[in-house]
Design an enzyme around this catalytic site. Structure first.
Site, PDB file in Angstrom:
ATOM      1  N   PHE A  77       0.852  -1.195   0.000  1.00 45.86           N
ATOM      2  CA  PHE A  77       0.000   0.000   0.000  1.00 45.86           C
ATOM      3  C   PHE A  77       0.887   1.243   0.000  1.00 45.86           C
ATOM      4  O   PHE A  77       0.769   2.130   0.831  1.00 45.86           O
ATOM      5  CB  PHE A  77      -0.926  -0.029   1.235  1.00 45.86           C
ATOM      6  CG  PHE A  77      -2.133   0.865   1.110  1.00 45.86           C
ATOM      7  CD1 PHE A  77      -3.070   0.671   0.102  1.00 45.86           C
ATOM      8  CD2 PHE A  77      -2.336   1.904   2.014  1.00 45.86           C
ATOM      9  CE1 PHE A  77      -4.188   1.487  -0.006  1.00 45.86           C
ATOM     10  CE2 PHE A  77      -3.461   2.727   1.926  1.00 45.86           C
ATOM     11  CZ  PHE A  77      -4.385   2.525   0.910  1.00 45.86           C
TER      12      PHE A  77
ATOM     13  N   LYS B 160      12.541  -3.636 -18.030  1.00 44.01           N
ATOM     14  CA  LYS B 160      11.350  -3.350 -18.848  1.00 44.01           C
ATOM     15  C   LYS B 160      11.568  -3.795 -20.289  1.00 44.01           C
ATOM     16  O   LYS B 160      10.666  -4.353 -20.919  1.00 44.01           O
ATOM     17  CB  LYS B 160      11.041  -1.857 -18.777  1.00 44.01           C
ATOM     18  CG  LYS B 160      10.609  -1.424 -17.374  1.00 44.01           C
ATOM     19  CD  LYS B 160      10.649   0.076 -17.232  1.00 44.01           C
ATOM     20  CE  LYS B 160      10.142   0.531 -15.879  1.00 44.01           C
ATOM     21  NZ  LYS B 160      10.386   1.966 -15.652  1.00 44.01           N
TER      22      LYS B 160
ATOM     23  N   GLY C  15       4.500   6.950 -11.236  1.00 43.79           N
ATOM     24  CA  GLY C  15       3.663   7.745 -10.346  1.00 43.79           C
ATOM     25  C   GLY C  15       2.394   7.027  -9.919  1.00 43.79           C
ATOM     26  O   GLY C  15       1.999   6.030 -10.509  1.00 43.79           O
TER      27      GLY C  15
ATOM     28  N   LYS D 122       8.772  -4.970 -11.960  1.00 44.33           N
ATOM     29  CA  LYS D 122       9.545  -5.274 -13.189  1.00 44.33           C
ATOM     30  C   LYS D 122      10.780  -6.115 -12.939  1.00 44.33           C
ATOM     31  O   LYS D 122      11.112  -6.992 -13.730  1.00 44.33           O
ATOM     32  CB  LYS D 122       9.917  -3.993 -13.935  1.00 44.33           C
ATOM     33  CG  LYS D 122      10.536  -2.896 -13.099  1.00 44.33           C
ATOM     34  CD  LYS D 122       9.547  -1.797 -12.847  1.00 44.33           C
ATOM     35  CE  LYS D 122      10.050  -0.856 -11.786  1.00 44.33           C
ATOM     36  NZ  LYS D 122       9.495   0.465 -11.867  1.00 44.33           N
TER      37      LYS D 122
HETATM   38  N1  LIG Z   1       6.297   4.016  -8.016  1.00 42.51           N
HETATM   39  C1  LIG Z   1       6.072   3.910  -9.306  1.00 42.51           C
HETATM   40  O1  LIG Z   1       5.816   4.902  -9.992  1.00 42.51           O
HETATM   41  C2  LIG Z   1       6.101   2.566  -9.963  1.00 42.51           C
HETATM   42  C3  LIG Z   1       5.852   2.475 -11.351  1.00 42.51           C
HETATM   43  C4  LIG Z   1       5.831   1.217 -11.950  1.00 42.51           C
HETATM   44  C5  LIG Z   1       6.047   0.082 -11.196  1.00 42.51           C
HETATM   45  N2  LIG Z   1       6.323   0.197  -9.849  1.00 42.51           N
HETATM   46  C6  LIG Z   1       6.542  -1.047  -9.108  1.00 42.51           C
HETATM   47  O2  LIG Z   1       5.425  -1.200  -8.229  1.00 42.51           O
HETATM   48  C7  LIG Z   1       5.843  -1.857  -7.034  1.00 42.51           C
HETATM   49  C8  LIG Z   1       5.466  -0.994  -5.830  1.00 42.51           C
HETATM   50  O3  LIG Z   1       6.160   0.232  -5.932  1.00 42.51           O
HETATM   51  P1  LIG Z   1       5.797   1.471  -4.988  1.00 42.51           P
HETATM   52  O4  LIG Z   1       6.507   2.634  -5.586  1.00 42.51           O
HETATM   53  O5  LIG Z   1       4.331   1.551  -4.776  1.00 42.51           O
HETATM   54  O6  LIG Z   1       6.528   1.043  -3.648  1.00 42.51           O
HETATM   55  P2  LIG Z   1       6.436   1.753  -2.214  1.00 42.51           P
HETATM   56  O7  LIG Z   1       5.791   3.086  -2.349  1.00 42.51           O
HETATM   57  O8  LIG Z   1       7.785   1.695  -1.630  1.00 42.51           O
HETATM   58  O9  LIG Z   1       5.437   0.822  -1.384  1.00 42.51           O
HETATM   59  C9  LIG Z   1       5.723  -0.512  -1.132  1.00 42.51           C
HETATM   60  C10 LIG Z   1       4.627  -1.108  -0.292  1.00 42.51           C
HETATM   61  O10 LIG Z   1       4.898  -2.498  -0.116  1.00 42.51           O
HETATM   62  C11 LIG Z   1       4.797  -2.855   1.252  1.00 42.51           C
HETATM   63  N3  LIG Z   1       5.697  -4.005   1.504  1.00 42.51           N
HETATM   64  C12 LIG Z   1       7.032  -4.085   1.330  1.00 42.51           C
HETATM   65  N4  LIG Z   1       7.480  -5.323   1.602  1.00 42.51           N
HETATM   66  C13 LIG Z   1       6.400  -6.038   1.962  1.00 42.51           C
HETATM   67  C14 LIG Z   1       6.203  -7.386   2.356  1.00 42.51           C
HETATM   68  N5  LIG Z   1       7.222  -8.233   2.448  1.00 42.51           N
HETATM   69  N6  LIG Z   1       4.933  -7.790   2.646  1.00 42.51           N
HETATM   70  C15 LIG Z   1       3.910  -6.941   2.553  1.00 42.51           C
HETATM   71  N7  LIG Z   1       4.021  -5.643   2.177  1.00 42.51           N
HETATM   72  C16 LIG Z   1       5.255  -5.204   1.890  1.00 42.51           C
HETATM   73  C17 LIG Z   1       5.210  -1.614   2.004  1.00 42.51           C
HETATM   74  O11 LIG Z   1       4.700  -1.697   3.323  1.00 42.51           O
HETATM   75  P3  LIG Z   1       4.806  -0.498   4.382  1.00 42.51           P
HETATM   76  O12 LIG Z   1       3.801   0.516   3.914  1.00 42.51           O
HETATM   77  O13 LIG Z   1       4.452  -1.113   5.669  1.00 42.51           O
HETATM   78  O14 LIG Z   1       6.221   0.007   4.293  1.00 42.51           O
HETATM   79  C18 LIG Z   1       4.525  -0.533   1.144  1.00 42.51           C
HETATM   80  O15 LIG Z   1       3.166  -0.399   1.492  1.00 42.51           O
HETATM   81  C19 LIG Z   1       7.348  -2.070  -7.172  1.00 42.51           C
HETATM   82  O16 LIG Z   1       7.581  -3.348  -7.678  1.00 42.51           O
HETATM   83  C20 LIG Z   1       7.759  -1.026  -8.208  1.00 42.51           C
HETATM   84  O17 LIG Z   1       8.906  -1.427  -8.927  1.00 42.51           O
HETATM   85  C21 LIG Z   1       6.348   1.408  -9.239  1.00 42.51           C
END
Ligand SMILES: NC(=O)c1ccc[n+]([C@@H]2O[C@H](COP(=O)([O-])OP(=O)(O)OC[C@H]3O[C@@H](n4cnc5c(N)ncnc54)[C@H](OP(=O)(O)O)[C@@H]3O)[C@@H](O)[C@H]2O)c1
Length: 406
Positions: A13, A197, A294, A97
């Site tokens: 989340f 990617k 984003g 990815k």
């Molecule tokens: N950000 C982007 O724009 C973007 C774009 C494309 C793809 N992605 C991909 O999308 C995924 C998520 O990215 P994000 O940017 O949303 O990451 P983020 O903001 O760092 O959030 C990660 C979330 O995962 C939770 N988490 C981490 N390890 C966990 C585990 N072992 N069990 C359960 N929950 C866990 C964290 O919990 P806590 O809240 O408790 O810390 C947090 O809620 C990644 O794979 C990233 O590469 C991101």
């Protein structure tokens, strides 16, 4: 009134998880959410009244839950979750990815073996639905080339450096403040994220599953102030470009900083925007541009995957022809460097421009072999596309003097 079946679990989340949740609420489907798994149970959450848990195993063992939306930031944990969910025949959406680039072939086999679903549009190029475009729009055409700007952070940094004249370090800090770059920016600025990617797209476009270690990726971290000045003095920009070129039975892949001039479509793709150009047999060249990262752009494509889980299944129609394709690293590419003399042993047709600066051609496999040398010595490597190379050669030879900067 029927109570909605709580058959979906959201795991993660953060930025994307909250973006996905935004669309669930907007479309009145949040009632189907059974649980949201997070890592740190002590964190304050907004909204705070959702069903949060840090027990991922409980969720995976719950037979009522048939849909898992995996959006965590740890690739190894994500792999375990997605693998187990697919082994249980669940429908799975992911945007991870790195995890997908390393394990796609196995995960697709599990999807087929256990009758689940696995969609991951959010993993590549943010809001551009590029996997859908490759699978559906190009279903009856042969893709010959793809190239793109696939990492929003690097593009943001390069844009700020070129347009605002700020330093690389300052631009990286700004990208982190703006939420584009992670605190550990290695995957972004080292060209790894773009590589993951590119490999996911190559599985769909060419039917070839290739591990990241086998492919050349050089990021923007060694680009120096003098490279930027050199580019500006020659009316060029530097972009981090991921390329895949199919030539008969060979597939050439790399991620490299690249000089582009104003005639190049990539020249005006700025900040966090991504772009993918596809060249195919019948259509020719077609380019797609959109926000590369984003909360809402990525959340949107993840929500689209979620909504289409019952009707959509990725096809990997090129896998049989992909088996005949060879990943080729013997090809030459032209590169410019601010310290070309440090790699001159591997170069052919080397042209010195000024001091240690110059250009020449090198085999892809020699660049892969020398990545450590390149990084330890902070040697910038910037590739030249055909038109930029011709201009280099013309400017250089016609005037019989060195390029403007020299
Ligand atoms: N950000 C982007 O724009 C973007 C774009 C494309 C793809 N992605 C991909 O999308 C995924 C998520 O990215 P994000 O940017 O949303 O990451 P983020 O903001 O760092 O959030 C990660 C979330 O995962 C939770 N988490 C981490 N390890 C966990 C585990 N072992 N069990 C359960 N929950 C866990 C964290 O919990 P806590 O809240 O408790 O810390 C947090 O809620 C990644 O794979 C990233 O590469 C991101």
């Amino acid at each position: 009134m029927n109570t909605p079946i709580k058959n979906t679990a959201l795991i993660g989340f953060g930025t994307v998880g909250q973006g996905f949740y935004h669309y669930l609420v907007e479309n009145n489907e949040d009632k189907q959410l059974s649980e949201i798994v997070i890592k740190d149970a002590s964190k304050n959450r907004i909204p705070e009244n959702l069903n949060f848990t840090n027990d991922v195993q409980k969720v995976l063992n719950n037979k009522e839950i048939n849909t898992i939306i995996e959006l965590i930031n740890n690739d190894q944990e994500a792999y375990k979750i997605v693998k187990e969910a697919l082994q249980k025949g669940r429908k799975v959406v992911s945007a991870n990815k790195k995890m997908i680039a390393y394990h796609l072939e196995e995960l697709v086999a599990l999807e087929q073996q256990f009758g689940g679903k696995f969609l991951y549009e959010g993993a590549v190029a943010g809001s551009i639905p590029i996997i859908k475009i490759i699978n559906e729009h190009y279903a009856f055409d042969e893709i010959k080339q793809m190239r793109g700007i696939l990492n929003g952070t690097s593009n943001y940094i390069l844009t700020q450096v070129f347009e605002k004249g700020i330093s690389y370090e300052e631009a990286l800090f700004q990208a982190q403040e703006a939420g584009f770059a992670e605190v550990d920016s290695t995957a972004d600025v080292g060209g790894f994220d773009a590589l993951y990617k590119l490999l996911i797209l190559s599985a769909h476009a060419f039917g070839k599953f290739i591990l990241p270690e086998k492919v050349l990726n050089i990021g923007i971290e060694n680009i120096s102030k003098s490279d930027i000045e050199f580019a500006q003095n020659n009316r060029l920009k530097i972009k981090l470009v991921a390329s895949a070129i199919k030539q008969n039975n060979k597939l050439v892949l790399y991620v490299l900083p690249t000089f582009v001039d104003e005639k190049n479509e990539l020249f005006n793709v700025n900040n966090e925007y991504n772009t993918v150009e596809i060249v195919s047999n019948n259509i020719g060249s077609q380019t797609y541009i959109g926000k590369g990262a984003g909360k809402l752009p990525t959340g949107h494509v993840v929500y689209n995957d979620y909504s289409s889980l019952d009707s959509n299944k990725y096809i990997y129609k090129n896998v049989s022809s992909g088996k005949k394709l060879r990943h080729e690293t013997n090809e030459f590419i032209w590169i410019y460097s601010n310290k070309i003399t440090l790699v001159e042993n591997f170069l052919e047709e080397i042209q010195l421009i000024n001091g240690a600066k110059g250009y020449g051609k090198i085999k892809i496999k020699d660049l892969i072999k020398n990545k450590q040398l390149i990084n330890v010595n902070k040697i910038s490597i910037i590739t030249l596309t055909e038109s930029e190379l011709n201009r280099f050669i013309t400017d250089y030879r016609v005037d019989n003097k060195l390029l403007e900067y020299a």
